[in-house]
Write an enzyme that holds these catalytic residues in place. Structure first.
Site, short mmCIF file in Angstrom:
data_model
loop_
_atom_site.label_atom_id
_atom_site.label_comp_id
_atom_site.label_asym_id
_atom_site.label_seq_id
_atom_site.Cartn_x
_atom_site.Cartn_y
_atom_site.Cartn_z
N LYS A 97 32.22 39.98 44.53
CA LYS A 97 32.74 39.82 43.15
C LYS A 97 32.88 38.35 42.76
CE LYS A 97 36.49 42.25 44.01
NZ LYS A 97 36.18 42.89 45.31
N THR A 98 33.50 37.57 43.64
CA THR A 98 33.77 36.17 43.29
C THR A 98 32.48 35.40 43.06
OG1 THR A 98 35.88 36.15 44.47
CG2 THR A 98 34.83 34.03 44.11
N GLU A 157 36.61 38.69 37.28
CA GLU A 157 36.53 39.42 38.54
C GLU A 157 37.46 40.62 38.43
OE1 GLU A 157 37.35 38.50 43.25
OE2 GLU A 157 36.71 36.88 41.92
#
Length: 464
Positions: free
Chosen positions: A121-122, A165
């Site tokens: 995600k990051t 995110e």
């Protein structure tokens, strides 16, 4: 706790303001003109960065830190009910807002892209933020890590796109209503909150159900959990579903990923046309993250070739295979990987970039619950290293679980044939690595805890 959303966030107080998610929201509110205050357990570079934005940051938790004119208290799921500032808010009737509700409020009136998945995600959120900014679109963003370029995890931009995110760990991503949602993968994790894969699927289905009518779901065509999710949500006809990956039926097909040292080059097939672009981090999983980012941008109407060029501006995220430096011919790289899938992906990426050099790992397990459920798989991942040192479990928010220690991982690693040793004293690691490493080696500090602090110390010891 069922948080209320206040009518105003003019003077918010953040409990645990130094956390990755909390600090990002605090920064954006401060940039929008709010009088932000908060507290954290210890001093940090994040606290210093917040103060530069005019945020009041207290170190330690005490009832008196909650200002008399605070309009709300913002908390994450990690804040315990007996926190004195939270108790003071309850006594005074100050509204309590969960971090996810605060972030959802920041997206109001904008075009949100929410990036979800068990891993990646990051990095994917960061790739989007950097590429959209490089195209002059000035997005707002809230990310779980600091971008290497801008050096921050959040920004209030002047454009109409908000990249966020979306955290599934506590189901907080159910609060968002994105125009574009990305699901990178779906796996069982966060065992304190999810008892089974069915619960995970239900949670991700709820997230996809929040995509705005007319919006787009970008989802992996390769990962089994993501494909299962696609099947489960295929009956929703008011959104477009765009799949990406190496699978033959992928809408955006990855044809080739070519390693280029600590970078790579990816070739895709999109709408019948081939497109090749550079990704400045190694490994096929990061290349796939870039393809997901590109597909999401295309869903917003941005030309693919523009995005492909802009993605080359991305220089990485802190702790995501971040090169910390080199000393006496030994490179030290930091990895946030703490789930077996992430560990395997990062080790394979480093193996691909190592060109025959040895890979040495310092691994710190994260959470007792995760080690209890996945310790065997963690140990098996370490077979990809030439040698590993395993530290004690980093507890984060958890209390110890009887019988659950790093020995679970070490035993599994040894049974799988890995060269592994325990080390209970973190301060000893620089000397340990100095005794193991030789010129040409790559040293990987791996885990989501304070193992990240070891990189500079290892480099200093290698210099000496």
């Amino acid at each position: 706790m069922a948080p209320a959303v206040p009518t105003t966030m003019d003077r918010p107080h953040f409990i645990g303001i130094g956390g990755a998610g909390m600090s990002g929201i605090a920064k954006i509110l401060a940039q929008r003109g709010a009088a932000v205050a908060g507290s954290d357990a210890k001093e940090s570079a994040t606290a210093a960065a917040l103060r530069e934005l005019g945020v009041t940051v207290h170190i330690g938790h005490a009832a008196e830190h909650l200002a008399a004119d605070a309009t709300c208290v913002v908390v994450s799921s990690a804040i315990r009910a007996d926190n004195p500032e939270l108790a003071a808010a309850a006594e005074r009737g100050v509204p309590v807002v969960h971090r996810s509700d605060a972030l959802a409020r920041l997206m109001d009136g904008l075009r949100p892209i929410a990036v979800a998945g068990t891993h990646g995600k990051t990095t994917t959120t960061s790739m989007l933020a950097v590429s959209l900014d490089a195209l002059g679109l000035n997005p707002s963003y809230a990310i779980g890590g600091d971008l290497n370029g801008p050096g921050t995890n959040a920004l209030h931009g002047s454009g109409d796109i908000f990249v966020a995110e979306a955290d599934e760990s506590d189901r907080s991503f159910h609060k968002y209503a994105p125009e574009v949602a990305i699901v990178l993968n779906v796996e069982l994790d966060h065992h304190a909150n999810y008892a089974s894969m069915d619960e995970i699927y239900e949670s991700f289905e709820t997230f996809v159900g929040r995509v705005r009518p007319g919006g787009t779901l970008v989802v992996s065509a390769d990962q089994a959990g993501a494909r299962e999710l696609t099947e489960r949500v295929s009956g929703r006809h008011d959104i477009e579903i765009v799949t990406y990956g190496t699978a033959e039926d992928a809408d955006v097909r990855v044809l080739k990923v070519t390693p280029r040292g600590l970078a790579s080059e990816v070739t895709i097939l999109l709408n019948g046309k081939m497109l090749t672009f550079a990704v400045s981090v190694p490994g096929s999983h990061y290349a796939h993250n870039a393809v997901a980012a590109l597909a999401a941008g295309v869903a917003l109407g941005i030309p693919a070739h523009n995005l492909a060029s802009a993605l080359g501006k991305f220089t990485g995220v802190g702790r995501r295979l971040q090169l910390k430096g080199e000393a006496n011919g030994v490179q030290v790289i930091d990895s946030y990987a703490h789930h077996p899938t992430e560990m395997t992906a990062d080790l394979e990426a480093i193996r691909g970039a190592a060109a025959g050099s040895r890979v040495l790992v310092v691994f710190q397990p994260h959470l007792f619950s995760r080690t209890q459920e996945l310790g065997t798989e963690m140990g098996q991942s370490l077979t990809l290293a030439d040698a590993s040192v395993v530290l004690d479990i980093y507890p984060a928010r958890e209390d110890p679980i009887p019988g659950i220690t790093s020995a679970l991982i070490i035993d599994a690693a040894e049974k799988a044939g890995a060269d592994v040793r325990p080390e209970h004293d973190m301060a000893a690691i620089p000397d340990v690595i100095a005794g193991m490493a030789r010129p040409g080696d790559l040293v990987l500090t791996m885990g989501a805890g304070d193992v990240t602090d070891l990189g500079p110390k290892i480099l200093a010891r290698l210099e000496n």
